[in-house]
Write a protein that holds these residues in place. Structure first.
Motif, short mmCIF file in Angstrom:
data_model
loop_
_atom_site.label_atom_id
_atom_site.label_comp_id
_atom_site.label_asym_id
_atom_site.label_seq_id
_atom_site.Cartn_x
_atom_site.Cartn_y
_atom_site.Cartn_z
N GLU A 156 0.84 -1.21 0.00
CA GLU A 156 0.00 0.00 0.00
C GLU A 156 0.87 1.26 0.00
O GLU A 156 0.45 2.30 -0.48
N ALA A 157 2.12 1.13 0.49
CA ALA A 157 3.04 2.28 0.42
C ALA A 157 3.39 2.54 -1.04
O ALA A 157 3.41 3.68 -1.51
N ARG A 158 3.65 1.45 -1.77
CA ARG A 158 3.97 1.60 -3.19
C ARG A 158 2.80 2.22 -3.93
O ARG A 158 2.97 3.13 -4.74
N GLU A 159 1.63 1.72 -3.62
CA GLU A 159 0.44 2.23 -4.30
C GLU A 159 0.28 3.74 -4.04
O GLU A 159 0.01 4.51 -4.95
N PHE A 160 0.52 4.14 -2.80
CA PHE A 160 0.38 5.56 -2.44
C PHE A 160 1.36 6.41 -3.24
O PHE A 160 0.96 7.38 -3.89
N VAL A 161 2.65 6.04 -3.22
CA VAL A 161 3.62 6.92 -3.90
C VAL A 161 3.45 6.86 -5.42
O VAL A 161 3.70 7.85 -6.11
N GLN A 162 3.01 5.71 -5.91
CA GLN A 162 2.84 5.61 -7.37
C GLN A 162 1.71 6.51 -7.86
O GLN A 162 1.71 6.94 -9.01
N ASN A 163 0.76 6.78 -6.98
CA ASN A 163 -0.35 7.66 -7.38
C ASN A 163 -0.15 9.10 -6.94
O ASN A 163 -1.01 9.94 -7.13
N ARG A 164 0.97 9.36 -6.30
CA ARG A 164 1.19 10.67 -5.69
C ARG A 164 1.46 11.76 -6.75
O ARG A 164 1.06 12.88 -6.59
N TYR A 165 2.16 11.42 -7.82
CA TYR A 165 2.55 12.43 -8.81
C TYR A 165 2.03 12.07 -10.20
O TYR A 165 2.00 10.90 -10.56
N ASP A 166 1.68 13.13 -10.96
CA ASP A 166 1.28 12.89 -12.36
C ASP A 166 2.51 12.59 -13.21
O ASP A 166 2.51 11.73 -14.07
N TYR A 167 3.56 13.38 -12.99
CA TYR A 167 4.81 13.18 -13.74
C TYR A 167 5.98 13.35 -12.80
O TYR A 167 5.92 14.14 -11.85
N ILE A 168 7.03 12.66 -13.09
CA ILE A 168 8.24 12.83 -12.28
C ILE A 168 9.40 13.15 -13.22
O ILE A 168 9.67 12.40 -14.17
N PHE A 169 10.03 14.29 -12.99
CA PHE A 169 11.22 14.67 -13.76
C PHE A 169 12.45 14.47 -12.88
O PHE A 169 12.46 14.92 -11.74
N ILE A 170 13.45 13.85 -13.43
CA ILE A 170 14.71 13.76 -12.67
C ILE A 170 15.81 14.40 -13.50
O ILE A 170 16.09 13.96 -14.63
N ASP A 171 16.41 15.45 -12.92
CA ASP A 171 17.50 16.14 -13.62
C ASP A 171 18.83 15.52 -13.18
O ASP A 171 18.91 14.88 -12.13
N GLU A 172 19.86 15.72 -13.95
CA GLU A 172 21.21 15.19 -13.65
C GLU A 172 21.13 13.69 -13.35
O GLU A 172 21.68 13.21 -12.35
N PHE A 173 20.45 12.98 -14.21
CA PHE A 173 20.20 11.56 -13.96
C PHE A 173 21.49 10.73 -13.93
O PHE A 173 21.54 9.65 -13.34
N GLN A 174 22.56 11.28 -14.54
CA GLN A 174 23.84 10.55 -14.52
C GLN A 174 24.38 10.39 -13.10
O GLN A 174 25.25 9.57 -12.85
N ASP A 175 23.86 11.22 -12.16
CA ASP A 175 24.38 11.17 -10.79
C ASP A 175 23.56 10.26 -9.87
O ASP A 175 23.81 10.22 -8.67
N ILE A 176 22.61 9.56 -10.42
CA ILE A 176 21.77 8.69 -9.56
C ILE A 176 22.59 7.49 -9.06
O ILE A 176 23.48 7.00 -9.77
#
Ligand SMILES: Nc1ncnc2c1ncn2[C@@H]1O[C@H](COP(=O)(O)OP(=O)(O)OP(=O)(O)O)[C@@H](O)[C@H]1O
Length: 471
Positions: A156-176
């Motif tokens: 249910e935690a996964r379900e919550f966060v998966q529905n939390r945002y319409d879009y997710i942008f990640i900048d500087e992805f090379q640093d993940i």
């Protein structure tokens, strides 16, 4: 970034949440906790991570002593603290860390103990986490681990966060790093309808030493169903600089995505790449180059003619430390210069600990009325630099029953002698007596105040020789 987003959307406060991984993960975890108290038992929670980092190191130091892991701590270039943080960000569990140590260190480190390094490490880290849990000693890595653990464990935690945002942008992805990537995969699973937009450049990866991995950007299309847009036009610099950048980057050794930037600004200009053996020679080179450029057109101000026009040159630098040689070269040659944001880079003011304390002295000197709260901040700061814990300082203040500020100081010296591993209270005494004089309006040599401050044990540990000499 937040400002740019608001500007782009033409609003003062948009609904777009702009934050770091740490900030976002902490916020998501707090939201989860509000929904279900079960999450409160995960990992280490509570407390303030700035103070926590300091307390963590203090507890770790004690345990390194207790488990006789001193040799391991000093082995090679990384301390135990750095190794644990690195492994955590690589997504390793304590058992995996222990296995790694067993394989790579048990036979290498001979410290005459009855149990191998890996076994002692395992007991130590478990005890440390127990202490941290009981005393709410939180570090920044906990924000990442806790959310990851919650998502892994609870659907249910996964379900919550998966529905939390319409879009997710990640900048500087090379640093993940792996821990962040695994969490992102739980927040945004690789399905047809993923809503993840990533931006990055594998050639700009600079955090490999902290566990970031540019391969994630390269392998992204294998994991997610992607649509790729290549942004190959550089609007930032002129052609020669972009070409020089392309040339340097082509030597990057990782399995890079082959690419070359195209300059929007076609004007010629000049770009030179020079390899210098040290910062002193680098400073000399910059100076003679700026003199050559300055001679092309003299500088005239109120009919006075300067043969070299130094206003034509700007020096950009990566870290303040590099600048010390540049300052020296400029001073020796008597070259006029200005520094943007002067207080940040000059000598003693480049030291963060000093800057913080300096702000407190200013408040003390300029304040009216009851000064106790300002003395309290100054003392809390100074005692912290003597390795007295915040908790002990708070308790001490609560139980303090004294008539005058000089009695408070006497009690403070006693506290240092009781709680600190350093018993030399002389720098603290001199420091406080100079501040008293300052407060009384007497002339005080601030260099002396700074010198006593720099002699506090923790400051001494944090400040490099270069910074000390620069001052
Ligand atoms: N289409 C455009 N036209 C004119 N200028 C632009 C354009 N796009 C970006 N710029 C300018 O180029 C500079 C760099 O832009 P930006 O920071 O968005 O690039 P970036 O690709 O995110 O850089 P980095 O790789 O360092 O993250 C900025 O000064 C920006 O104003």
């Amino acid at each position: 970034m937040e400002g740019r987003v608001n500007l782009f959307l033409g609003v003062e406060n948009s609904k777009v949440n702009v934050s770091t991984f740490h900030g976002t993960f902490m916020s998501l975890f707090n939201q989860l906790k509000k929904q279900n108290p079960a999450y409160s038992s995960i990992g280490v929670q509570g407390g303030n991570a700035d103070e926590g980092e300091f307390e963590y190191k203090r507890e770790l130091r004690k345990l390194i002593n207790k488990y006789n892991l001193y040799k391991f701590d000093k082995n090679n270039e990384k301390t135990i603290f750095e190794r644990v943080s690195f492994w955590t960000n690589m997504g390793c569990s304590i058992d995996e860390m222990t296995d790694y140590i067993e394989k790579h260190f048990d036979s290498v480190i001979d410290d005459k103990a009855d149990r191998p390094v890996s076994v002692r490490f395992n007991s130590m880290i478990n005890e440390l986490n127990q202490i941290r849990k009981e005393n709410e000693i939180v570090v920044y890595d906990d924000f990442l681990i806790n959310l990851y653990a919650a998502l892994l464990q609870y659907s249910e935690a996964r379900e919550f966060v998966q529905n939390r945002y319409d879009y997710i942008f990640i900048d500087e992805f090379q640093d993940i790093n792996p821990l962040q990537m695994e969490t992102v995969k739980l927040i945004c699973p690789p399905t047809i309808s993923s809503k993840l937009i990533i931006v990055g450049d594998d050639d700009q990866s600079i955090y490999a030493f902290r566990g970031s991995d540019p391969n994630y950007i390269k392998d992204f299309p294998n994991l997610y169903n992607t649509q790729e847009i290549r942004l190959m036009r550089n609007y930032r610099s002129k052609k020669k600089i972009v070409d020089a950048g392309n040339w340097v980057i082509s030597y990057n050794e990782h399995d890079r995505i082959q690419k070359s930037m195209d300059a929007f600004h076609k004007d010629d200009g000049e770009a030179i790449i020079v390899e210098c053996p040290d910062t002193k020679e680098e400073a000399q080179w910059i100076l003679s180059r700026s003199q050559e450029i300055g001679k092309l057109e003299p500088f005239v101000l109120e009919d006075k003619v300067e043969p070299i026009n130094y206003t034509k040159s700007t020096v950009l630098y990566r870290s303040r430390r590099q600048l010390q040689s540049m300052f020296q070269a400029l001073d020796v040659k008597g070259v006029p210069y200005v520094i943007e944001k002067m207080d940040d880079v000059m000598g003693i003011f480049s030291i963060q600990d000093f800057n913080n304390a300096f702000g407190m002295w200013q408040e003390l000197v300029t304040s009216e009325g009851n000064k106790f709260q300002f003395w309290r901040s100054i003392l809390t700061n100074a005692l912290g630099h003597y390795f007295v814990s915040n908790r002990a300082i708070e308790q001490w203040f609560e139980n303090l029953e004294v008539a005058s500020i000089s009695d408070v100081f006497l009690e403070a010296y006693a506290l240092v002698i009781e709680k600190s591993k350093t018993k030399d209270t002389l720098p603290l005494k001199q420091y406080l007596s100079l501040l008293i004089s300052l407060k009384q309006g007497k002339p005080v040599n601030m260099k002396e105040v700074a010198e006593h401050f720099l002699a506090f044990p923790r400051v001494k540990e944090n400040v490099t020789d270069e910074e000390r000499n620069g001052f």
